[in-house]
Scaffold this motif. Structure first.
Motif, PDB file in Angstrom:
ATOM      1  N   PRO A  31      18.295  -2.502  47.161  1.00  0.00           N
ATOM      2  CA  PRO A  31      19.274  -1.422  47.203  1.00  0.00           C
ATOM      3  C   PRO A  31      20.210  -1.486  48.411  1.00  0.00           C
ATOM      4  CG  PRO A  31      17.102  -0.555  46.682  1.00  0.00           C
ATOM      5  CD  PRO A  31      16.919  -2.003  47.064  1.00  0.00           C
ATOM      6  N   HIS A  32      19.661  -1.943  49.550  1.00  0.00           N
ATOM      7  CA  HIS A  32      20.443  -1.960  50.788  1.00  0.00           C
ATOM      8  C   HIS A  32      20.435  -3.360  51.406  1.00  0.00           C
ATOM      9  CE1 HIS A  32      20.460   2.380  50.467  1.00  0.00           C
ATOM     10  NE2 HIS A  32      19.131   2.365  50.379  1.00  0.00           N
ATOM     11  N   ARG A  33      21.591  -3.976  51.468  1.00  0.00           N
ATOM     12  CA  ARG A  33      21.700  -5.320  52.028  1.00  0.00           C
ATOM     13  C   ARG A  33      21.620  -5.259  53.555  1.00  0.00           C
ATOM     14  NH1 ARG A  33      27.170  -8.422  50.955  1.00  0.00           N
ATOM     15  NH2 ARG A  33      27.727  -7.508  52.949  1.00  0.00           N
ATOM     16  N   PHE A  34      20.999  -6.271  54.138  1.00  0.00           N
ATOM     17  CA  PHE A  34      20.905  -6.322  55.593  1.00  0.00           C
ATOM     18  C   PHE A  34      21.194  -7.714  56.142  1.00  0.00           C
ATOM     19  CE2 PHE A  34      16.775  -7.106  53.753  1.00  0.00           C
ATOM     20  CZ  PHE A  34      16.294  -8.210  54.438  1.00  0.00           C
ATOM     21  N   ALA A  35      21.218  -8.711  55.269  1.00  0.00           N
ATOM     22  CA  ALA A  35      21.488 -10.077  55.713  1.00  0.00           C
ATOM     23  C   ALA A  35      22.992 -10.352  55.667  1.00  0.00           C
ATOM     24  CB  ALA A  35      20.741 -11.072  54.822  1.00  0.00           C
ATOM     25  N   VAL A  36      23.397 -11.404  56.368  1.00  0.00           N
ATOM     26  CA  VAL A  36      24.789 -11.831  56.344  1.00  0.00           C
ATOM     27  C   VAL A  36      25.139 -12.281  54.929  1.00  0.00           C
ATOM     28  CG1 VAL A  36      26.435 -13.534  57.231  1.00  0.00           C
ATOM     29  CG2 VAL A  36      24.707 -12.550  58.759  1.00  0.00           C
ATOM     30  N   GLU A  37      26.329 -11.948  54.471  1.00  0.00           N
ATOM     31  CA  GLU A  37      26.747 -12.314  53.123  1.00  0.00           C
ATOM     32  C   GLU A  37      26.665 -13.829  52.929  1.00  0.00           C
ATOM     33  OE1 GLU A  37      30.971 -12.241  50.996  1.00  0.00           O
ATOM     34  OE2 GLU A  37      30.119 -10.224  51.173  1.00  0.00           O
ATOM     35  N   LYS A  38      26.072 -14.247  51.818  1.00  0.00           N
ATOM     36  CA  LYS A  38      25.870 -15.665  51.557  1.00  0.00           C
ATOM     37  C   LYS A  38      27.152 -16.363  51.126  1.00  0.00           C
ATOM     38  CE  LYS A  38      21.016 -15.253  50.169  1.00  0.00           C
ATOM     39  NZ  LYS A  38      20.030 -15.458  49.079  1.00  0.00           N
ATOM     40  N   ARG A  39      27.242 -17.629  51.528  1.00  0.00           N
ATOM     41  CA  ARG A  39      28.356 -18.467  51.073  1.00  0.00           C
ATOM     42  C   ARG A  39      27.927 -19.090  49.740  1.00  0.00           C
ATOM     43  NH1 ARG A  39      28.448 -22.293  56.195  1.00  0.00           N
ATOM     44  NH2 ARG A  39      26.233 -22.039  55.735  1.00  0.00           N
ATOM     45  N   VAL A  40      28.569 -18.662  48.682  1.00  0.00           N
ATOM     46  CA  VAL A  40      28.175 -19.073  47.330  1.00  0.00           C
ATOM     47  C   VAL A  40      29.056 -20.228  46.849  1.00  0.00           C
ATOM     48  CG1 VAL A  40      27.824 -18.347  44.944  1.00  0.00           C
ATOM     49  CG2 VAL A  40      27.459 -16.711  46.820  1.00  0.00           C
ATOM     50  N   LEU A  41      28.399 -21.320  46.480  1.00  0.00           N
ATOM     51  CA  LEU A  41      29.089 -22.482  45.918  1.00  0.00           C
ATOM     52  C   LEU A  41      28.839 -22.497  44.415  1.00  0.00           C
ATOM     53  CD1 LEU A  41      29.075 -26.138  47.172  1.00  0.00           C
ATOM     54  CD2 LEU A  41      28.280 -25.632  44.871  1.00  0.00           C
ATOM     55  N   VAL A  42      29.889 -22.753  43.633  1.00  0.00           N
ATOM     56  CA  VAL A  42      29.760 -22.765  42.177  1.00  0.00           C
ATOM     57  C   VAL A  42      30.282 -24.081  41.607  1.00  0.00           C
ATOM     58  CG1 VAL A  42      30.406 -21.673  40.004  1.00  0.00           C
ATOM     59  CG2 VAL A  42      29.983 -20.259  42.029  1.00  0.00           C
ATOM     60  N   GLY A  62      34.728 -14.143  43.799  1.00  0.00           N
ATOM     61  CA  GLY A  62      34.577 -14.256  45.246  1.00  0.00           C
ATOM     62  C   GLY A  62      33.724 -15.395  45.737  1.00  0.00           C
ATOM     63  N   ALA A  63      33.488 -16.414  44.892  1.00  0.00           N
ATOM     64  CA  ALA A  63      32.717 -17.585  45.339  1.00  0.00           C
ATOM     65  C   ALA A  63      33.431 -18.247  46.508  1.00  0.00           C
ATOM     66  CB  ALA A  63      32.551 -18.572  44.190  1.00  0.00           C
ATOM     67  N   SER A  64      32.667 -18.738  47.463  1.00  0.00           N
ATOM     68  CA  SER A  64      33.250 -19.377  48.648  1.00  0.00           C
ATOM     69  C   SER A  64      33.859 -20.727  48.325  1.00  0.00           C
ATOM     70  CB  SER A  64      32.169 -19.550  49.731  1.00  0.00           C
ATOM     71  OG  SER A  64      31.607 -18.301  50.082  1.00  0.00           O
ATOM     72  N   VAL A  65      33.191 -21.485  47.448  1.00  0.00           N
ATOM     73  CA  VAL A  65      33.649 -22.821  47.080  1.00  0.00           C
ATOM     74  C   VAL A  65      33.428 -23.016  45.588  1.00  0.00           C
ATOM     75  CG1 VAL A  65      33.468 -25.297  47.542  1.00  0.00           C
ATOM     76  CG2 VAL A  65      32.909 -23.665  49.351  1.00  0.00           C
ATOM     77  N   THR A  97      26.541 -13.217  38.340  1.00  0.00           N
ATOM     78  CA  THR A  97      25.671 -13.957  39.251  1.00  0.00           C
ATOM     79  C   THR A  97      26.262 -14.061  40.643  1.00  0.00           C
ATOM     80  OG1 THR A  97      24.761 -15.261  37.422  1.00  0.00           O
ATOM     81  CG2 THR A  97      24.521 -16.172  39.639  1.00  0.00           C
ATOM     82  N   VAL A  98      27.527 -14.427  40.734  1.00  0.00           N
ATOM     83  CA  VAL A  98      28.173 -14.528  42.046  1.00  0.00           C
ATOM     84  C   VAL A  98      28.199 -13.159  42.721  1.00  0.00           C
ATOM     85  CG1 VAL A  98      30.344 -14.986  43.251  1.00  0.00           C
ATOM     86  CG2 VAL A  98      29.563 -16.533  41.449  1.00  0.00           C
ATOM     87  N   GLY A  99      28.494 -12.118  41.946  1.00  0.00           N
ATOM     88  CA  GLY A  99      28.528 -10.771  42.499  1.00  0.00           C
ATOM     89  C   GLY A  99      27.187 -10.357  43.079  1.00  0.00           C
ATOM     90  N   GLU A 100      26.104 -10.629  42.347  1.00  0.00           N
ATOM     91  CA  GLU A 100      24.764 -10.256  42.816  1.00  0.00           C
ATOM     92  C   GLU A 100      24.372 -11.051  44.054  1.00  0.00           C
ATOM     93  OE1 GLU A 100      21.961 -10.635  39.668  1.00  0.00           O
ATOM     94  OE2 GLU A 100      22.541  -8.748  38.717  1.00  0.00           O
ATOM     95  N   LEU A 101      24.700 -12.337  44.078  1.00  0.00           N
ATOM     96  CA  LEU A 101      24.352 -13.165  45.232  1.00  0.00           C
ATOM     97  C   LEU A 101      25.094 -12.711  46.479  1.00  0.00           C
ATOM     98  CD1 LEU A 101      24.255 -16.660  43.512  1.00  0.00           C
ATOM     99  CD2 LEU A 101      22.308 -15.452  44.514  1.00  0.00           C
ATOM    100  N   LYS A 102      26.322 -12.318  46.315  1.00  0.00           N
ATOM    101  CA  LYS A 102      27.093 -11.824  47.452  1.00  0.00           C
ATOM    102  C   LYS A 102      26.558 -10.474  47.933  1.00  0.00           C
ATOM    103  CE  LYS A 102      31.596 -12.245  47.495  1.00  0.00           C
ATOM    104  NZ  LYS A 102      31.793 -13.039  48.726  1.00  0.00           N
ATOM    105  N   GLN A 103      25.973  -9.714  47.009  1.00  0.00           N
ATOM    106  CA  GLN A 103      25.376  -8.431  47.368  1.00  0.00           C
ATOM    107  C   GLN A 103      24.008  -8.607  48.016  1.00  0.00           C
ATOM    108  OE1 GLN A 103      25.302  -5.817  43.951  1.00  0.00           O
ATOM    109  NE2 GLN A 103      27.416  -6.335  43.428  1.00  0.00           N
ATOM    110  N   GLY A 104      23.471  -9.812  47.960  1.00  0.00           N
ATOM    111  CA  GLY A 104      22.184 -10.076  48.596  1.00  0.00           C
ATOM    112  C   GLY A 104      21.035 -10.311  47.650  1.00  0.00           C
ATOM    113  N   ARG A 105      21.298 -10.774  46.429  1.00  0.00           N
ATOM    114  CA  ARG A 105      20.205 -11.066  45.499  1.00  0.00           C
ATOM    115  C   ARG A 105      19.249 -12.072  46.116  1.00  0.00           C
ATOM    116  NH1 ARG A 105      21.473 -13.695  39.759  1.00  0.00           N
ATOM    117  NH2 ARG A 105      20.719 -15.631  40.657  1.00  0.00           N
ATOM    118  N   ILE A 106      17.973 -11.780  46.043  1.00  0.00           N
ATOM    119  CA  ILE A 106      16.970 -12.638  46.659  1.00  0.00           C
ATOM    120  C   ILE A 106      15.882 -12.996  45.653  1.00  0.00           C
ATOM    121  CG2 ILE A 106      17.289 -11.867  49.044  1.00  0.00           C
ATOM    122  CD1 ILE A 106      15.131  -9.829  48.601  1.00  0.00           C
ATOM    123  N   GLU A 107      15.091 -13.976  46.021  1.00  0.00           N
ATOM    124  CA  GLU A 107      13.992 -14.421  45.162  1.00  0.00           C
ATOM    125  C   GLU A 107      12.668 -14.167  45.859  1.00  0.00           C
ATOM    126  OE1 GLU A 107      12.125 -18.526  43.177  1.00  0.00           O
ATOM    127  OE2 GLU A 107      13.877 -18.610  44.495  1.00  0.00           O
TER     128      GLU A 107
END
Length: 226
Positions: free
Chosen positions: A62-73, A87-90, A148-158
């Motif tokens: 619910p609450h992100r705390f890590a630095v936004e990830k650089r997402v490559l697609v 908003g993918a980085s690359v 997928t890119v949206g969730e990863l940028k929001q901080g989706r984790i495994e």
């Protein structure tokens, strides 16, 4: 193991005989943190699982705390455009595969459309050992690029259970509001409970522990035991 003076002083704030509610536990864990940096708060959950069970999932706290990830697609045509708009980085295709083979690794997570996996698969020795290889199980091989890119940028984790049946997950920072850390823990436990194998007898969650990076751990209440 011998602990330093600050750890021992911090430990004095802990009642080792007590099992804490989530909110109180977060407050105590934050109070026991003593490092000069912003410590991470981690939860470890011991599960009642067999070696044959697979407990693994990805989700967004619910609450992100890590630095936004650089997402490559890795994608082409319309899907490449979708990745850029999300908003993918690359974004790239075969050219990006060659760039990575040349040693470029300035990204945090990879996503690929299924049609790109033949080329991306050749990067196994590079991406695999770094935990960056796109995988259907982690929903990073997908045609749903936008979500997928949206969730990863929001901080989706495994999260996944290790060989000992323990799941570890960072859930916040000491500097965060306690209520936000609590929300993250509750969301994690709820998501974890959904992964209960059908043949598990008794409590699925055996114990829950919370600790900061440098501080002592404490036990949290397990609703399954109520």
């Amino acid at each position: 193991m011998k602990h330093g003076k600050q750890y021992r002083k911090s430990f004095e704030k802990l009642d080792i005989s007590k099992v804490y509610g989530i909110q109180e536990g977060v407050d105590i864990a934050k109070a026991m943190a003593f490092a000069k940096f912003d410590e991470t708060l981690d939860v470890s959950v011991k599960l009642n699982v067999k070696k044959s069970h697979s407990v693994r999932e990805t989700f967004v706290l619910p609450h992100r705390f890590a630095v936004e990830k650089r997402v490559l697609v890795f994608a082409k045509d319309e899907k490449a455009k979708e990745a850029e708009e999300a908003g993918a980085s690359v974004v790239g295709a075969e050219d990006l595969v060659e760039k990575i083979k040349g040693g470029w690794l300035e990204f945090d997570v990879c996503v690929a459309t299924p049609d790109m996996m033949r080329g991306v698969g050749t990067l196994g020795p590079i991406l695999g050992r770094r935990g960056l290889m796109p995988n259907p199980k982690t929903r990073t091989v997908t045609m749903d690029i936008k979500e997928t890119v949206g969730e990863l940028k929001q901080g989706r984790i495994e999260f996944r259970a290790d060989k000992g049946g323990v799941v570890h997950l960072p859930v916040g920072k000491v500097s965060m509001e306690s209520s936000k850390v609590r929300d993250n823990i509750e969301a994690f436990i709820s998501e974890l409970s959904r992964k209960r194998p059908a043949d598990v007898k008794g409590n699925f969650i055996k114990s829950i522990n919370l600790s900061s990076t440098m501080g002592p751990g404490l036990k949290l209440k397990n609703k399954e035991e109520n």
